[in-house]
Design a protein around this motif. Structure first.
Motif, PDB file in Angstrom:
ATOM      1  N   PHE A  86      24.412  48.120 -39.814  1.00 33.59           N
ATOM      2  CA  PHE A  86      23.254  47.696 -39.023  1.00 33.59           C
ATOM      3  C   PHE A  86      22.513  48.943 -38.585  1.00 33.59           C
ATOM      4  O   PHE A  86      23.129  49.956 -38.267  1.00 33.59           O
ATOM      5  CB  PHE A  86      23.703  46.914 -37.781  1.00 33.59           C
ATOM      6  CG  PHE A  86      24.261  45.557 -38.092  1.00 33.59           C
ATOM      7  CD1 PHE A  86      25.634  45.367 -38.163  1.00 33.59           C
ATOM      8  CD2 PHE A  86      23.425  44.468 -38.313  1.00 33.59           C
ATOM      9  CE1 PHE A  86      26.163  44.110 -38.444  1.00 33.59           C
ATOM     10  CE2 PHE A  86      23.955  43.217 -38.603  1.00 33.59           C
ATOM     11  CZ  PHE A  86      25.326  43.037 -38.675  1.00 33.59           C
ATOM     12  N   LYS A  87      21.161  48.832 -38.586  1.00 38.65           N
ATOM     13  CA  LYS A  87      20.365  49.998 -38.204  1.00 38.65           C
ATOM     14  C   LYS A  87      19.627  49.738 -36.908  1.00 38.65           C
ATOM     15  O   LYS A  87      19.218  48.607 -36.627  1.00 38.65           O
ATOM     16  CB  LYS A  87      19.330  50.306 -39.297  1.00 38.65           C
ATOM     17  CG  LYS A  87      19.919  50.676 -40.638  1.00 38.65           C
ATOM     18  CD  LYS A  87      19.917  52.179 -40.804  1.00 38.65           C
ATOM     19  CE  LYS A  87      20.484  52.642 -42.139  1.00 38.65           C
ATOM     20  NZ  LYS A  87      21.854  52.273 -42.359  1.00 38.65           N
ATOM     21  N   GLN A  89      16.371  47.391 -36.477  1.00 39.03           N
ATOM     22  CA  GLN A  89      16.464  46.254 -37.399  1.00 39.03           C
ATOM     23  C   GLN A  89      16.424  44.941 -36.615  1.00 39.03           C
ATOM     24  O   GLN A  89      16.966  44.852 -35.519  1.00 39.03           O
ATOM     25  CB  GLN A  89      17.812  46.387 -38.146  1.00 39.03           C
ATOM     26  CG  GLN A  89      18.087  45.343 -39.181  1.00 39.03           C
ATOM     27  CD  GLN A  89      19.475  45.539 -39.808  1.00 39.03           C
ATOM     28  OE1 GLN A  89      20.171  46.527 -39.540  1.00 39.03           O
ATOM     29  NE2 GLN A  89      19.882  44.588 -40.614  1.00 39.03           N
ATOM     30  N   THR A  90      15.780  43.943 -37.185  1.00 40.40           N
ATOM     31  CA  THR A  90      15.799  42.603 -36.580  1.00 40.40           C
ATOM     32  C   THR A  90      16.784  41.759 -37.391  1.00 40.40           C
ATOM     33  O   THR A  90      16.739  41.749 -38.623  1.00 40.40           O
ATOM     34  CB  THR A  90      14.405  41.944 -36.628  1.00 40.40           C
ATOM     35  OG1 THR A  90      13.504  42.819 -35.949  1.00 40.40           O
ATOM     36  CG2 THR A  90      14.407  40.581 -35.945  1.00 40.40           C
ATOM     37  N   LYS A 150      16.903  42.011 -31.866  1.00 43.02           N
ATOM     38  CA  LYS A 150      16.507  43.337 -32.349  1.00 43.02           C
ATOM     39  C   LYS A 150      17.670  44.285 -32.029  1.00 43.02           C
ATOM     40  O   LYS A 150      18.127  44.358 -30.877  1.00 43.02           O
ATOM     41  CB  LYS A 150      15.239  43.787 -31.634  1.00 43.02           C
ATOM     42  CG  LYS A 150      14.717  45.098 -32.171  1.00 43.02           C
ATOM     43  CD  LYS A 150      13.421  45.479 -31.526  1.00 43.02           C
ATOM     44  CE  LYS A 150      13.046  46.880 -32.012  1.00 43.02           C
ATOM     45  NZ  LYS A 150      11.969  47.448 -31.258  1.00 43.02           N
TER      46      LYS A 150
END
Lengths: 841, 225
Positions: A145-146, A149-150, A193
């Motif tokens: 996960f970044k 990111q949404t 988010k």
């Protein structure tokens, strides 16, 4: 009293040399007490803040509390503050190579601040549409996960067959889902988010055995169940309070023992009380040593002024007035000594904290800690108070001297020379061996017993402390080195939960097969029930029977296998061959094979080569088998070094295990690798379920801890010795000055300088020998006490630091000799006639 | 009028074979305004007698009355207070307080008695001993004669009933000795001070009105001029 005040102030100003040693003594012990308190408080506060930052700033958590009971916690009169967390549900992580799920949790503002969350990247969420995710998702699950990111999550609840909702406190096994023991129920879909990545949260938030990794968002409102973490107003009797609350609201709770221990709660590891006692003991030792040493310093100051005080008495000052002079003079020195001691301690402790942080802690295993300098005002008052009491007690005796001298005897310094003829019994021998100089030295020591006793006491104290601390350091080093040099592995792999023993064994085997592993043993065992009564001595039979968990004097013991490679290595090292051993038992019986009964170590059973044991295997439907002991050794195989056993360890081959048993249990994986640190990090990342222990790092940590402790202990000894040496300089210098007339008379009669220096050499030898003799005895006693307690930790040989005693003997002789030499040299350069007339005012 | 009365005074040092009888049953008295010299060879007991008269030592047996007070019935503090009011002691080696200046040394007995000496009184004393220009000097800055003058002034500050001097000129040259003796004579004649001086110096004995000779702890003669 104006003239007397004038006298006091002028005396201190015009005779600084006489007062300086007393002033330095007070300054030094005030400095050391204050320094110890400041550094202890700074370290304590650092550890407390560290515990709060790591484990969370709360005392207890009440788990999964129904909404209807929330007011019973929030409005509880014992509770100071509350923060709330709630588990919203689980999200599938289909691509995850580790855990199956992501657990979505909601934290209120207080929880976000106080639950020990550490960000690796980004920031914490500010509303319920933002989320932070644990780094373990990537490190272990390899799902990325970044930040920014949404994500859209389908949130489910996991429900058992019985209808119970699963939460993170339940031990999760993957088979529970596949076997249908639990099922998913859809709750909602939510978009978030990702605003940050968290460092792996603590065990409370992300338990090792739980179903999901952690993701945290903000709590909007409390629906259903939530967990409440609280800080109590008072931590006294905390367990009872928590029991009351949990009984009322029907929930479980867990104490935050790490923080409670530092805050001084009972029934948990009470670091605060432990540390306070330790610091208290150190301070009491320093106070006692300081009183002993400073007493003589003040006493010398008064002695040097007896003539002055006697003149005042002759003129008409009462003893009370004279005592007041002596008292106020010492009081002024004490006040200035305390003031400068405290100022010096504030400065030095600040520098010490900087040095500790930058040079010792930074390069040690504790490098995540940074000691914060703290100076609460109470320390200044406490140090001043303790120092004043010390100086006051030290001063009491010296004032009493004034009573003992009649005015005229004090003026003409006609001190009665009291030598008991018994004390001079060696005078003929000494004169024969050392000549007239030796005789004068010997008689001088006999004549001034009190003065020299003080010197000897000062030296004995320093010597005994030095020997004691050296012994402590030696035994600590011995314990550590023995423990670690015995072991052939540097990583021990433990684990949390596996589906079954086979899966456990396969996982550990896959790690053992990694290229980084040089050698390994996977310890497995089967339980066997044996009757050993015929091998037990009569006097130990009751103890043996009490230990038996089966009827008729039968006990359960483990029969251990090492893995084929390690077994072969092991029997080769014992000089045995495989065929002889493969169907028999090797008995490991060493210094650690004993039973502890009332602090005594007892050898319970006497088994030997050739003995046959009838073994019943309860896990194999009580199958029985006869097994012979083929060898008895005190060498442990890899993984079992330093472990204790009741009657010895039974080692069998893998081949024999396969023959006699289908069921076994896996103990551990012990392995040797080149780079233990990186290996452990790799294992932790890759295997969420394993707990690797880096023994190399532990050894390093122990050594560094020991270094720091030794540094502190030796530092304290050095400072106490410095106070003692100041005092000795004072006594010897003034003693020589008071004997100016005597020395001048000897010179005028015809004693050469060489003979003079020989005379003081002899005095130094007499003093040194006496100090070393008594100091060594006391040091020996301290060493014996340390040895006694060390044996509770591990069996070790008695050691005495003989070399250090020799070094300190030479050092003491040199110190005494040079003090006397320096003072005598001054006198020898002065006019003989002037000194014979000198009244030593 | 009797100012000093000594009754059956004995002082013994040591025990058994080391016993030394310093004073052996001494009896005498001294009138006010008398100038007495106690003569004797070394070891005759004269210093011991003086120390007992001054109450700076205690006898083995016997009594000393000064101005009607049995001084050895007093405890140490009472004796010290009595001494500073009633006895002025002067020693061969001066025994000044080295860190106090001339004025402070002189006023010491008065200060101990919590009595302030005004400037006029101090100036009178300094003038009397000829040290008006040395008021602020320390003892180490004075000659032997000057130091002894300070000791005399100190002994006089409380106008004591009795002045005792132990070999006051023993450490001085002949000129200074003469000056000091003049001072003593003046104190006795002008202020009617009772003086008892220990000496073996016959020049000193010449100025006295009464000479008591001691030998082996006993009075062997007591002559009035």
């Amino acid at each position: 009293m104006n003239i007397l005040k004038t006298y006091i102030i002028k005396d201190i100003k015009l005779n600084p040399k006489k007062s300086i040693f007393s002033f330095i003594s007070v300054l030094l012990f005030t400095f050391i007490i204050s320094c110890i308190l400041i550094i202890s408080v700074s370290i304590y506060n650092t550890f407390l803040e560290n515990a709060k930052n790591t484990n969370g700033n709360y005392h207890a958590t009440f788990f999964y509390v129904d909404n209807k009971y929330k007011d019973l916690i929030i409005n509880n009169e014992n509770i100071d503050s509350v923060f709330v967390t709630s588990e919203l549900g689980y999200v599938d992580l289909e691509e995850s190579k580790g855990r199956n799920f992501l657990n979505i949790m909601a934290f209120d503002d207080n929880a976000l601040k106080n639950y020990g969350l550490v960000l690796k990247e980004g920031r914490k969420p500010t509303n319920s549409n933002e989320i932070v995710i644990s780094e373990q998702v990537y490190l272990n699950g390899e799902v990325s996960f970044k930040v920014g990111q949404t994500v859209t999550f389908d949130i489910n609840k996991l429900v058992s067959k019985e209808g119970n909702v699963l939460n993170q406190s339940v031990t999760y096994l993957k088979s529970m889902l596949t076997d249908g023991k639990i099922h998913k129920e859809f709750l909602c879909t939510k978009e978030y988010k990702v605003v940050g990545i968290l460092k792996r949260p603590n065990e409370i938030i992300e338990p090792y055995k739980a179903a999901g990794y952690t993701a945290i968002t903000c709590l909007d409102n409390i629906d259903g169940v939530a967990s409440y973490s609280v800080r109590f107003k008072s931590i006294k009797d905390i367990e009872n309070i928590c029991d009351n609350i949990s009984d009322k609201i029907n929930c479980t709770y867990k104490l935050n023992n790490e923080v409670l221990g530092f805050e001084g709660a009972t029934n948990t590891f009470n670091f605060a009380i432990f540390a306070s006692i330790l610091v208290g003991i150190v301070i009491i030792i320093i106070l006692i040593c300081s009183i002993v040493i400073t007493r003589s310093s003040f006493s010398m100051l008064v002695s040097q002024k007896i003539k002055q005080y006697s003149i005042l008495n002759c003129i008409g000052a009462t003893k009370k007035q004279i005592k007041k002079i002596a008292f106020y003079e010492n009081l002024i020195l004490t006040i200035f000594g305390i003031l400068f001691g405290i100022l010096l301690s504030i400065l030095i402790s600040y520098i010490l904290v900087i040095l500790l942080n930058n040079y010792i802690i930074k390069n040690s295993i504790y490098n995540n800690i940074n000691i914060t300098y703290k100076l609460p005002v109470w320390i200044i008052f406490l140090s001043a108070f303790l120092s004043y009491i010390t100086a006051y007690i030290s001063n009491l005796n010296s004032i009493k001297k004034i009573n003992k001298v009649t005015p005229i005897n004090g003026v003409i310094q006609n001190e009665k020379i009291n030598i008991d003829t018994k004390d001079l019994k060696y005078s003929k021998v000494i004169k024969k061996i050392f000549g007239i100089g030796g005789l004068i030295s010997y008689k001088n020591i006999c004549r001034n017993k009190t003065k020299y006793k003080i010197i000897v006491v000062n030296l004995v104290l320093s010597i005994a402390l030095f020997i004691g601390i050296t012994s402590f350091v030696k035994y600590s080093n011995d314990l550590t080195s023995k423990y670690y040099e015995n072991i052939k592995f540097n990583v021990l792999v433990g684990y949390k939960t596996f589906e079954n023993e086979d899966e456990k064994f396969e996982t550990l085997q896959s790690i053992a097969d990694m290229s980084e592993v040089d050698s390994y043993t996977i310890g497995r065992y089967i339980n066997g029930v044996i009757d050993l009564k015929k091998y037990v001595k009569d006097e130990n039979m009751d103890i043996y029977l009490n230990m038996c968990s089966y009827s008729n004097g039968r006990m359960s013991e483990a029969f251990t296998v090492l893995g084929e490679d390690e077994y072969l290595r092991y029997i080769n090292s014992l000089g045995l061959d495989y065929d002889t051993c493969k169907n028999k038992i090797i008995l490991v019986d060493d210094i650690r094979t004993y039973v502890s009964v009332k602090n005594k170590k007892i050898k319970l059973v006497d088994l030997n080569v050739g003995d046959e044991l009838l073994v019943t295997l309860p896990d194999e439907n009580n199958k029985t088998i006869n097994l012979e002991i083929v060898a008895k050794t005190d060498k442990s195989p890899m993984g079992f070094e330093n472990s204790t056993s009741r009657i010895g360890r039974f080692i069998i081959s893998d081949e024999l295990l396969k023959k006699i048993a289908n069921n076994y249990r896996v103990w551990f994986l012990a392995l040797k690798t080149n780079d233990a640190d990186n290996f452990c990090k790799t294992i932790e990342r890759k295997y969420d379920i394993l707990l690797p222990r880096n023994y190399e790092a532990e050894l390093e940590k122990e050594n560094q801890t020991k270094t720091i402790i030794s540094f502190i202990l030796y530092g304290i000894t050095v400072i106490i010795s410095v106070i003692g040496i100041c005092n000795i300089v004072n006594i010897l210098s003034s003693s020589i000055n008071l004997r100016k007339k005597e020395f001048s008379i000897l010179l005028s009669i015809g004693m050469t300088k060489k003979q003079f220096y020989n005379m003081i050499k002899l005095e130094s030898i007499f003093l040194t020998l006496k100090s070393i003799f008594y100091g060594t005895i006391f040091g020996f006693i301290i060493t014996c006490i340390i040895y006694y307690f060390v044996n509770f930790i591990d069996v070790t040989q008695f050691m005495f630091p003989i070399l250090e005693v020799v070094i300190i003997s030479i050092s003491i002789f040199l110190i005494i000799y040079f003090i006397m030499y320096y003072n005598l040299k001054k006198i020898l350069s002065e006019n003989i006639i002037e000194n014979t007339k000198n009244e030593n005012i | 009028m009797e100012i000093v009365k000594v009754e059956n005074l004995n002082k013994i040092y040591g025990t058994n074979e080391n016993k030394v009888i310093a004073l052996d049953d001494i009896n005498f008295s001294i009138d006010k305004g008398d100038f007495v010299v106690i003569l004797g060879a070394s070891g005759s007991g004269k210093s011991t007698l003086l120390h007992l008269l001054g109450g700076v030592d205690r006898p083995t047996k016997g009594k000393v009355h000064i101005d009607g007070v049995d001084i050895f019935s007093l405890n140490d503090d009472e004796l010290a207070i009595f001494r500073r009011k009633n006895v002025g002691l002067i020693y061969q080696f001066f025994n000044l307080i080295p860190i106090l200046n001339v004025a402070e040394n002189i006023s010491l007995p008065a200060d101990l008695d919590k009595r302030n000496i005004d400037k006029k009184e101090m100036d009178n004393l300094l003038n009397m001993v000829g040290l008006e220009k040395r008021k602020d000097h320390l003892p180490s800055q004075l000659s032997g004669g000057q130091e002894q003058r300070v000791a005399i002034a100190r002994a006089l500050v409380n106008k004591p009933a009795l002045i005792l001097a132990d070999e006051p000129t023993g450490n001085l040259d002949s000129n200074t000795t003469k000056e000091i003796l003049e001072l003593f004579k003046m104190c006795n004649e002008k202020y009617n001070q009772t003086l008892v001086i220990i000496t073996h110096n016959l020049e000193v004995a010449k100025i006295a009105k009464r000479i008591i000779k001691l030998k082996d702890g006993k009075i062997i003669s007591d002559e009035r001029k």
